[in-house]
Design an enzyme around this catalytic site. Structure first.
Site, PDB file in Angstrom:
ATOM      1  N   SER A 278       0.834  -1.204   0.000  1.00 52.71           N
ATOM      2  CA  SER A 278       0.000   0.000   0.000  1.00 52.71           C
ATOM      3  C   SER A 278       0.874   1.262   0.000  1.00 52.71           C
ATOM      4  O   SER A 278       2.027   1.233   0.449  1.00 52.71           O
ATOM      5  CB  SER A 278      -0.908  -0.021   1.223  1.00 52.71           C
TER       6      SER A 278
ATOM      7  N   CYS B  17      -3.676  -4.735  -7.807  1.00 51.88           N
ATOM      8  CA  CYS B  17      -3.272  -3.340  -7.964  1.00 51.88           C
ATOM      9  C   CYS B  17      -3.584  -2.838  -9.368  1.00 51.88           C
ATOM     10  O   CYS B  17      -3.549  -1.644  -9.622  1.00 51.88           O
ATOM     11  CB  CYS B  17      -1.795  -3.173  -7.677  1.00 51.88           C
TER      12      CYS B  17
HETATM   13  P1  NAD Z   1       0.576  -3.663   2.910  1.00 52.39           P
HETATM   14  O1  NAD Z   1       1.179  -2.336   2.621  1.00 52.39           O
HETATM   15  O2  NAD Z   1      -0.353  -3.771   4.069  1.00 52.39           O
HETATM   16  O3  NAD Z   1       1.729  -4.749   3.193  1.00 52.39           O
HETATM   17  C1  NAD Z   1       2.786  -4.950   2.290  1.00 52.39           C
HETATM   18  C2  NAD Z   1       4.005  -5.449   3.060  1.00 52.39           C
HETATM   19  O4  NAD Z   1       4.413  -4.451   3.991  1.00 52.39           O
HETATM   20  C3  NAD Z   1       3.751  -6.728   3.851  1.00 52.39           C
HETATM   21  O5  NAD Z   1       4.863  -7.570   3.725  1.00 52.39           O
HETATM   22  C4  NAD Z   1       3.579  -6.221   5.270  1.00 52.39           C
HETATM   23  O6  NAD Z   1       4.000  -7.154   6.241  1.00 52.39           O
HETATM   24  C5  NAD Z   1       4.460  -4.988   5.307  1.00 52.39           C
HETATM   25  N1  NAD Z   1       3.966  -3.966   6.242  1.00 52.39           N
HETATM   26  C6  NAD Z   1       2.670  -3.694   6.535  1.00 52.39           C
HETATM   27  N2  NAD Z   1       2.598  -2.686   7.429  1.00 52.39           N
HETATM   28  C7  NAD Z   1       3.866  -2.309   7.693  1.00 52.39           C
HETATM   29  C8  NAD Z   1       4.425  -1.305   8.530  1.00 52.39           C
HETATM   30  N3  NAD Z   1       3.666  -0.488   9.278  1.00 52.39           N
HETATM   31  N4  NAD Z   1       5.766  -1.176   8.561  1.00 52.39           N
HETATM   32  C9  NAD Z   1       6.551  -1.984   7.822  1.00 52.39           C
HETATM   33  N5  NAD Z   1       6.061  -2.953   7.012  1.00 52.39           N
HETATM   34  C10 NAD Z   1       4.741  -3.111   6.947  1.00 52.39           C
HETATM   35  O7  NAD Z   1      -0.122  -4.164   1.557  1.00 52.39           O
HETATM   36  P2  NAD Z   1      -1.045  -5.431   1.318  1.00 52.39           P
HETATM   37  O8  NAD Z   1      -2.363  -5.204   1.966  1.00 52.39           O
HETATM   38  O9  NAD Z   1      -0.303  -6.660   1.645  1.00 52.39           O
HETATM   39  O10 NAD Z   1      -1.211  -5.382  -0.266  1.00 52.39           O
HETATM   40  C11 NAD Z   1      -2.179  -4.628  -0.920  1.00 52.39           C
HETATM   41  C12 NAD Z   1      -1.613  -3.331  -1.451  1.00 52.39           C
HETATM   42  O11 NAD Z   1      -0.516  -3.598  -2.321  1.00 52.39           O
HETATM   43  C13 NAD Z   1      -2.614  -2.549  -2.297  1.00 52.39           C
HETATM   44  O12 NAD Z   1      -2.508  -1.191  -1.970  1.00 52.39           O
HETATM   45  C14 NAD Z   1      -2.149  -2.801  -3.731  1.00 52.39           C
HETATM   46  O13 NAD Z   1      -2.521  -1.802  -4.651  1.00 52.39           O
HETATM   47  C15 NAD Z   1      -0.685  -2.848  -3.536  1.00 52.39           C
HETATM   48  N6  NAD Z   1      -0.032  -3.531  -4.635  1.00 52.39           N
HETATM   49  C16 NAD Z   1       0.709  -2.774  -5.506  1.00 52.39           C
HETATM   50  C17 NAD Z   1       1.326  -3.364  -6.588  1.00 52.39           C
HETATM   51  C18 NAD Z   1       2.171  -2.551  -7.525  1.00 52.39           C
HETATM   52  O14 NAD Z   1       2.984  -3.130  -8.244  1.00 52.39           O
HETATM   53  N7  NAD Z   1       2.026  -1.246  -7.552  1.00 52.39           N
HETATM   54  C19 NAD Z   1       1.189  -4.737  -6.799  1.00 52.39           C
HETATM   55  C20 NAD Z   1       0.435  -5.484  -5.878  1.00 52.39           C
HETATM   56  C21 NAD Z   1      -0.159  -4.863  -4.797  1.00 52.39           C
END
Ligand code: NAD
Length: 499
Positions: free
Chosen positions: A226, A281
Site C-alpha cells: 500500500s 493493484c
Molecule cells: P501492505 O502495505 O499492508 O503490506 C505490504 C508489506 O508491507 C507486507 O509484507 C507487510 O507485512 C508490510 N507492512 C505492513 N505494514 C507495515 C508497517 N507499518 N511497517 C513496515 N512494514 C509493513 O499491503 P497489502 O495489503 O499486503 O497489499 C495490498 C496493497 O498492495 C494494495 O494497496 C495494492 O494496490 C498494492 N499492490 C501494488 C502493486 C504494484 O505493483 N504497484 C502490486 C500489488 C499490490
C-alpha cells in the site's frame, strides 16, 4: 494448529521470538496456521547467512546462475497445482487465478535466463591514445524484498529472480497473511540448485521490516504494497543509504467512449473489476463512460452481469468468478467504504452487502457492488477500495474523462475503450499514468517490459522486472585502462580530456 517457519540457510527453521500472526482460511474464517514473526536477531542471522553465501555465488558465471533458473522454471511447472492450492487456501483466490499468479512470476524467471546477455557491460576500444574503457554490472550484495498478500507467488519472484541471477543474495519478507507459497518457492529453488543461504525467507511484521531497513549489510530494498507503507519504507531505506524501489496502491480508471464496443467494454469491466475480488493493484475500480447515453447503456448491460457473478470458496470448482477477501478486517473495511458511498449519495445499482453462502457464513465473502453517479469528492472515489466494488463516474466529454484520471493521486494503470485511433493515441500520449491499455482493461506489461506506475503508485526511479530489474540489482563500475607501453607523457596536473 500448523506452525509455519522461516527458511534460512537452506532449511525451514522455527520462529524464536514467541510472536506469531494468524493465517486464516478466508472461506471459513478459521485460523488455519500461525506465521512466526521474526525478531531483529533472527533477521540479523538471515542476513549473516546471506552475506556469507553471496561472494561465491557472485563468482559463479552468469550462464550457470541462469541454469538454476532454467531448472526452477521446470519445477514451477511440475508443482503448479500444489503452489496454486497453497495460494488459494490462504489468499482465497480461485485456482485458475492462483495458477495465473504463479505463471506471471514464472515468466519473469524465464526472462532472467537471459542474464548472461543482460549483464554484459560496455566497451570502448581506444577511448584515448592507448586507452580502453569498459563498464561492468556487479551485484549489490544482499538485497531484500517486502511483498504484499495479493500475489504471494508472482511478486516474490519478480523480486528474487532478477536479484539472484545478478549474483546477489536475497532476503524475502513476504506478507504475513499468506506465507506458505513463498516458503515452497524457496524449497524449489534449493532443489533447482541454488546454494544455501542465497534466498532467505523471513516471516514477520513491521519489526522484521524495520530490522531489514536498518541493517547495514542490506544494500537494496524492493517493496510492493500500500502507498502509506511504500512511502515509509522509501524514506527510511533511503535515509539509511540503501537503493530503494517501492510500488504502491492504485485507482485505475477505464474510459468508455461513445464509439466503443459496449459488450467488450462490459466484459472487460466485469473481469478486471471483480476478478480476484478486486484485490489487484491493476484492477479497474473506476469506469468513466463518456456521455449520458453511453453511461445509461453501460450500466444497463453491466448490472445483470455483476449480479450474476459466481462467488464461493476455491474448492467449489474452476468456474467460480471470485472468492473471499483475505481477512475479516479487509471485508469490514470494504463494507464500511460501501456505506460511505451510500451516505455520500452515490447510487448503489448492485448491492452485495447481504451476500451469504450456506456453510460459509463466517467466511470473508463480499458480494459484488456496482455504484453509479460517483463523484470525485466521494471517499469511494478517492480511496483504493481493494474489494469487489466498481464505481462509475459519468463524464461529459473525453477531456473531462482524461482529466479525471490525470487528477487522481494514483497513477498505476488506465485504459480506454474506443474504435477511434486518434483518441486512443492521444490518451496514451497525454495521460500521466505508467501502464496504459487500449481496449485492454488490465494492461500488465509482459516480463520483458517493465512494470510500474507513476505519481503515488511509485517511490523510486526504476520499475520492476524487465531490463530495469537488472539495473536495480546491479551497480555499474567503469574502468579506464592504459598499459605502460601506451604512456608517453610525464605527470599531467591539469584535468585531462581525451582529445
Ligand atoms: P501492505 O502495505 O499492508 O503490506 C505490504 C508489506 O508491507 C507486507 O509484507 C507487510 O507485512 C508490510 N507492512 C505492513 N505494514 C507495515 C508497517 N507499518 N511497517 C513496515 N512494514 C509493513 O499491503 P497489502 O495489503 O499486503 O497489499 C495490498 C496493497 O498492495 C494494495 O494497496 C495494492 O494496490 C498494492 N499492490 C501494488 C502493486 C504494484 O505493483 N504497484 C502490486 C500489488 C499490490
Amino acid at each position: 494448529m500448523i506452525e509455519l517457519d522461516h527458511f534460512i540457510n537452506g532449511q525451514r527453521v522455527k520462529g524464536e521470538s514467541g510472536r506469531f500472526g494468524n493465517v486464516y482460511n478466508p472461506a471459513t474464517g478459521e485460523v488455519q496456521a500461525k506465521a512466526p514473526f521474526a525478531s531483529p536477531d533472527e533477521v540479523d542471522a538471515a542476513v549473516a547467512g546471506a552475506l556469507a553465501a553471496q561472494p561465491a555465488w557472485a563468482a559463479v558465471n552468469p550462464q550457470r546462475r541462469a541454469r538454476v533458473m532454467i531448472e526452477f522454471v521446470r519445477l514451477l511447472k511440475r508443482d503448479m497445482d500444489k503452489l496454486a492450492a497453497a495460494i488459494s487456501s490462504e489468499h482465497g483466490k480461485t485456482l485458475p487465478d492462483a495458477r495465473g499468479d504463479v505463471q506471471r512470476g514464472l515468466e519473469v524467471v524465464e526472462f532472467c535466463i537471459g542474464a548472461p546477455h543482460l549483464l554484459k557491460g560496455e566497451y570502448t576500444d581506444s577511448a584515448g591514445p592507448g586507452i580502453d574503457m569498459y563498464s561492468m554490472r556487479q551485484p549489490v550484495g544482499v538485497a531484500a524484498g517486502i511483498t504484499p498478500f495479493n500475489f504471494p507467488a508472482m511478486i516474490p519472484m519478480w523480486k528474487f529472480a532478477p536479484a539472484l541471477t545478478c549474483g546477489n543474495a536475497f532476503i524475502l519478507k513476504p506478507s504475513e497473511r499468506d506465507p506458505s507459497c513463498p516458503l515452497l518457492l524457496a524449497e524449489l529453488l534449493l532443489e533447482a540448485g541454488l546454494p544455501e543461504g542465497l534466498l532467505q525467507v523471513v516471516n514477520g511484521d513491521k519489526v522484521a521490516v524495520d530490522a531489514i531497513l536498518d541493517h547495514p549489510s542490506v544494500s537494496a530494498v524492493g517493496f510492493v504494497g500500500s502507498t502509506p507503507i511504500a512511502s515509509y519504507i522509501y524514506s527510511r531505506g533511503c535515509a539509511n543509504g540503501k537503493r530503494v524501489a517501492c510500488f504502491g496502491g492504485a485507482k485505475n480508471h477505464m474510459v468508455i467512449m461513445p464509439d466503443a464496443d459496449l459488450d467488450q467494454a462490459v466484459d472487460a469491466l466485469v473481469g478486471s473489476g471483480y476478478g480476484a475480488a478486486g484485490e489487484r493493484c491493476m484492477a479497474v475500480s473506476v469506469a468513466v463512460p463518456v456521455g449520458e447515453k453511453t453511461a445509461d447503456a453501460l450500466i444497463q448491460k453491466l448490472a445483470p452481469k455483476v449480479e450474476n457473478l459466481k462467488v464461493g470458496p476455491f474448492t467449489a470448482g474452476e468456474d467460480l468468478d471470485y472468492g473471499p477477501l483475505v481477512t475479516g478486517a479487509a471485508r469490514d473495511r470494504v463494507l464500511s467504504l460501501v456505506n460511505s458511498g451510500l451516505e455520500a449519495g452515490a447510487e448503489l445499482v448492485v448491492d452485495g452487502r447481504d451476500f451469504s453462502l450456506q456453510g460459509y457464513e463466517s467466511g470473508f465473502f463480499v458480494g459484488p457492488h456496482l455504484f453509479d453517479r460517483v463523484t470525485r469528492d466521494m471517499e469511494i472515489y478517492k480511496t483504493e477500495i481493494f474489494g469487489p466494488v466498481l464505481s462509475s463516474v459519468r463524464a461529459g466529454s473525453y477531456e473531462e474523462a482524461l482529466g479525471l484520471a490525470m487528477d487522481h493521486e494514483y497513477g498505476n494503470g488506465a485504459a480506454i475503450f474506443t474504435r477511434d485511433g486518434d483518441t486512443a493515441r492521444d490518451f496514451a500520449n497525454r495521460i500521466n499514468i505508467g501502464m496504459v491499455g487500449i481496449n485492454v482493461p488490465i494492461p500488465v506489461p509482459l516480463a520483458y517490459y517493465t512494470f510500474g506506475g507513476w505519481k503515488k503508485s511509485i517511490f523510486g526511479d526504476l520499475n520492476q522486472h524487465g531490463p530495469d530489474a537488472f539495473r536495480f540489482y546491479t551497480k555499474t563500475k567503469t574502468v579506464t585502462s592504459r598499459w605502460p607501453s601506451g604512456i608517453k607523457e610525464g605527470a599531467i596536473l591539469n584535468f585531462a580530456a581525451m582529445e
